[in-house]
Design a protein around this motif. Structure first.
Motif, PDB file in Angstrom:
ATOM      1  N   UNK A  76       0.823  -1.209   0.000  1.00 25.71           N
ATOM      2  CA  UNK A  76       0.000   0.000   0.000  1.00 25.71           C
ATOM      3  C   UNK A  76       0.860   1.263   0.000  1.00 25.71           C
ATOM      4  N   UNK A  77       1.990   1.224   0.727  1.00 23.90           N
ATOM      5  CA  UNK A  77       2.844   2.406   0.822  1.00 23.90           C
ATOM      6  C   UNK A  77       3.622   2.654  -0.460  1.00 23.90           C
ATOM      7  N   UNK A  78       3.811   1.617  -1.270  1.00 22.72           N
ATOM      8  CA  UNK A  78       4.655   1.753  -2.458  1.00 22.72           C
ATOM      9  C   UNK A  78       3.860   1.983  -3.736  1.00 22.72           C
ATOM     10  N   UNK A  79       2.718   1.326  -3.855  1.00 19.84           N
ATOM     11  CA  UNK A  79       1.989   1.364  -5.123  1.00 19.84           C
ATOM     12  C   UNK A  79       1.509   2.771  -5.452  1.00 19.84           C
ATOM     13  N   UNK A  80       1.016   3.505  -4.452  1.00 23.55           N
ATOM     14  CA  UNK A  80       0.514   4.853  -4.716  1.00 23.55           C
ATOM     15  C   UNK A  80       1.560   5.774  -5.310  1.00 23.55           C
ATOM     16  N   UNK A  81       2.664   6.016  -4.606  1.00 27.20           N
ATOM     17  CA  UNK A  81       3.690   6.915  -5.165  1.00 27.20           C
ATOM     18  C   UNK A  81       4.314   6.400  -6.453  1.00 27.20           C
ATOM     19  N   UNK A  82       4.374   5.069  -6.611  1.00 27.66           N
ATOM     20  CA  UNK A  82       5.036   4.503  -7.787  1.00 27.66           C
ATOM     21  C   UNK A  82       4.085   4.232  -8.943  1.00 27.66           C
ATOM     22  N   UNK A  83       2.799   4.555  -8.778  1.00 26.29           N
ATOM     23  CA  UNK A  83       1.811   4.212  -9.802  1.00 26.29           C
ATOM     24  C   UNK A  83       2.147   4.783 -11.186  1.00 26.29           C
ATOM     25  N   UNK A  84       2.619   6.042 -11.322  1.00 23.66           N
ATOM     26  CA  UNK A  84       2.969   6.516 -12.675  1.00 23.66           C
ATOM     27  C   UNK A  84       4.098   5.694 -13.303  1.00 23.66           C
ATOM     28  N   UNK A  85       5.098   5.350 -12.488  1.00 23.42           N
ATOM     29  CA  UNK A  85       6.215   4.558 -13.002  1.00 23.42           C
ATOM     30  C   UNK A  85       5.753   3.152 -13.369  1.00 23.42           C
ATOM     31  N   UNK A  86       4.928   2.552 -12.492  1.00 23.47           N
ATOM     32  CA  UNK A  86       4.444   1.201 -12.753  1.00 23.47           C
ATOM     33  C   UNK A  86       3.566   1.159 -13.999  1.00 23.47           C
ATOM     34  N   UNK A  87       2.782   2.220 -14.215  1.00 19.48           N
ATOM     35  CA  UNK A  87       1.930   2.264 -15.404  1.00 19.48           C
ATOM     36  C   UNK A  87       2.778   2.309 -16.672  1.00 19.48           C
ATOM     37  N   UNK A  88       3.779   3.197 -16.669  1.00 22.09           N
ATOM     38  CA  UNK A  88       4.657   3.275 -17.827  1.00 22.09           C
ATOM     39  C   UNK A  88       5.441   1.988 -18.049  1.00 22.09           C
ATOM     40  N   UNK A  89       5.879   1.380 -16.944  1.00 19.27           N
ATOM     41  CA  UNK A  89       6.617   0.121 -17.049  1.00 19.27           C
ATOM     42  C   UNK A  89       5.734  -0.981 -17.610  1.00 19.27           C
ATOM     43  N   UNK A  90       4.476  -1.027 -17.147  1.00 14.75           N
ATOM     44  CA  UNK A  90       3.547  -2.035 -17.657  1.00 14.75           C
ATOM     45  C   UNK A  90       3.280  -1.866 -19.137  1.00 14.75           C
ATOM     46  N   UNK A  91       3.172  -0.628 -19.599  1.00 16.54           N
ATOM     47  CA  UNK A  91       2.963  -0.376 -21.021  1.00 16.54           C
ATOM     48  C   UNK A  91       4.146  -0.868 -21.849  1.00 16.54           C
ATOM     49  N   UNK A  92       5.358  -0.596 -21.363  1.00 16.55           N
ATOM     50  CA  UNK A  92       6.538  -1.039 -22.105  1.00 16.55           C
ATOM     51  C   UNK A  92       6.616  -2.560 -22.169  1.00 16.55           C
ATOM     52  N   UNK A  93       6.304  -3.213 -21.065  1.00 18.07           N
ATOM     53  CA  UNK A  93       6.337  -4.679 -21.057  1.00 18.07           C
ATOM     54  C   UNK A  93       5.288  -5.231 -22.013  1.00 18.07           C
ATOM     55  N   UNK A  94       4.077  -4.640 -21.993  1.00 18.64           N
ATOM     56  CA  UNK A  94       3.000  -5.119 -22.869  1.00 18.64           C
ATOM     57  C   UNK A  94       3.334  -4.902 -24.339  1.00 18.64           C
ATOM     58  N   UNK A  95       4.034  -3.805 -24.649  1.00 12.22           N
ATOM     59  CA  UNK A  95       4.380  -3.494 -26.042  1.00 12.22           C
ATOM     60  C   UNK A  95       5.669  -4.156 -26.486  1.00 12.22           C
ATOM     61  N   UNK A  96       6.333  -4.858 -25.579  1.00  7.10           N
ATOM     62  CA  UNK A  96       7.604  -5.489 -25.933  1.00  7.10           C
ATOM     63  C   UNK A  96       8.741  -4.510 -26.057  1.00  7.10           C
ATOM     64  N   UNK A  97       8.638  -3.324 -25.410  1.00  8.27           N
ATOM     65  CA  UNK A  97       9.685  -2.308 -25.495  1.00  8.27           C
ATOM     66  C   UNK A  97      10.510  -2.206 -24.225  1.00  8.27           C
ATOM     67  N   UNK A  98      10.297  -3.138 -23.287  1.00  5.05           N
ATOM     68  CA  UNK A  98      11.045  -3.076 -22.034  1.00  5.05           C
ATOM     69  C   UNK A  98      12.485  -3.525 -22.276  1.00  5.05           C
ATOM     70  N   UNK A  99      13.422  -2.705 -21.840  1.00  2.00           N
ATOM     71  CA  UNK A  99      14.849  -2.979 -22.064  1.00  2.00           C
ATOM     72  C   UNK A  99      15.444  -3.562 -20.791  1.00  2.00           C
ATOM     73  N   UNK A 100      15.997  -4.741 -20.894  1.00  2.00           N
ATOM     74  CA  UNK A 100      16.662  -5.378 -19.762  1.00  2.00           C
ATOM     75  C   UNK A 100      18.017  -5.883 -20.224  1.00  2.00           C
TER      76      UNK A 100
END
Length: 391
Positions: A41-65
């Motif tokens: 609960x303490x992490x998801x709220x502040x990190x939600x914009x980052x997690x949303x962008x990260x999820x989009x990249x993973x879904x689009x196959x653009x995540x760089x690892x």
């Protein structure tokens, strides 16, 4: 590496047999569930914009690892660096030299100086005041300090090849995203701060009549140890020739030579962060640049779409161009300037190979505008865009 790895495993096995280690699983896990829910609960709220962008990249196959390599992954801090005095302290600079001036990158990434005063107070409280903190604080402090040592433990600048905890944990999902283990030292410092607070409480309870004097003495010692003064200041003055670009009303781009694309794990060409600092003055878009992660596919697409950029990157790395590649740059120079809306070319003469500067001047029909220090500024002549709009 392999021999020392086997030796390390054998030593750990021998210690386990001697100390008779046992792993106990507690039957009650309610506290773990509560801890997990609170952390979530303490992490998801502040990190939600980052997690949303990260999820989009993973879904689009653009995540760089970037791939994790066994021996050539980023190293950790030196074991002795954990006990190094504050490198910003005047006395430390006098004894060991100015580490930041010697190597700014090493200073930022590989400094892990734990407070020697804090370590001394905690040790004294354990010895004389019966300070017995929760085991979790020991695990956080010592555990993250061990992770900060990186995949292989380095002592006094010598790689012992002994694997640390990070050698295996870096292969776990999610944790593998972390590329620089030295930053775990920040969490270790936070753990030490909590141990210091607990140590002061324990000492105050052990000697209540001396509590204020002890706290005041520790405060004075911490202020003396962590003193960063005098703080050196460096000029942030822009070259005056950037004003010419800033006053140009056209939405043109700036091409810096040497040219390149860089991220935290790789470099194509030779990109300098100075160009981004200059951009804060002239305000024009750049070709090339730096991101935390740039995929190999993205760089390959750039090379294929713009053979001119591919040639600039190769020359920036000190490579030689074939006659065919050079002829192609000469033939496509005008179209490249027009399609990318390049209005100015800044050449850093201290880092640009002569072959690169000569090719750029000829292929782009560059006209010299001004020079200042190591900078030479030019703009396309016959190919100069009059009302360019970046695509």
């Amino acid at each position: 590496y392999t021999h020392v790895l086997l030796l390390t495993l054998l030593v750990l096995e021998r210690l386990g047999l001697s100390l008779r280690w046992r792993v106990h699983l507690r039957p009650h896990t309610a506290w773990l569930v509560r801890f997990g829910l609170v952390a979530f609960a303490a992490s998801v709220g502040p990190l939600s914009p980052v997690l949303y962008g990260l999820g989009q990249r993973i879904a689009d196959g653009r995540f760089v690892s970037p791939p994790i390599l066994w021996r050539s992954s980023p190293r950790g801090v030196d074991l002795l660096a954990l006990l190094h005095p504050n490198p910003n302290h005047p006395l430390s600079k006098w004894l060991f030299g100015d580490l930041q001036a010697q190597s700014a990158t090493s200073f930022v990434e590989y400094t892990a100086a734990m407070s020697l005063v804090a370590l001394g107070v905690v040790a004294l409280a354990v010895w004389r005041a019966q300070f017995r903190p929760r085991a979790s604080w020991w695990w956080i402090t010592v555990g993250f300090a061990a992770l900060a040592l990186g995949p292989f433990i380095i002592v006094g600048g010598i790689n012992t090849h002994v694997p640390g905890p990070w050698a295996l944990l870096r292969y776990l999902p999610v944790l593998s995203v972390v590329r620089t283990p030295t930053r775990f030292g920040i969490v270790a410092a936070l753990g030490l701060a909590m141990l210091l607070a607990g140590a002061l409480v324990a000492m105050g309870q052990r000697w209540p009549e001396r509590r204020r004097r002890v706290s005041a003495l520790v405060l004075v010692l911490l202020l003396a140890e962590l003193l960063p003064a005098p703080r050196p200041l460096y000029s942030a003055q822009y070259p005056a020739l950037l004003d010419v670009i800033a006053e140009d009303p056209r939405p043109v781009r700036v091409l810096n030579l040497p040219f390149g694309v860089r991220d935290g794990a790789q470099s194509a060409g030779n990109f300098s962060a100075r160009s981004q600092f200059d951009q804060t003055r002239h305000g024009k878009a750049l070709i090339g640049g730096y991101l935390s992660r740039v995929s190999q596919r993205r760089i390959a697409q750039m090379r294929d779409r713009y053979p001119v950029l591919d040639a600039l990157m190769r020359l920036s790395e000190g490579q030689a161009l074939s006659a065919e590649a050079e002829s192609r740059v000469m033939a496509e120079g005008a179209a490249f300037i027009r399609d990318t809306s390049v209005g100015y070319v800044l050449i850093d003469r201290s880092a640009t190979p002569e072959s690169l500067a000569t090719l750029a001047v000829t292929a782009f029909a560059l006209e010299h505008v001004a020079s200042e220090g190591l900078y030479s500024m030019s703009r396309p002549g016959s190919h100069l865009p009059s009302a360019a709009v970046p695509r």
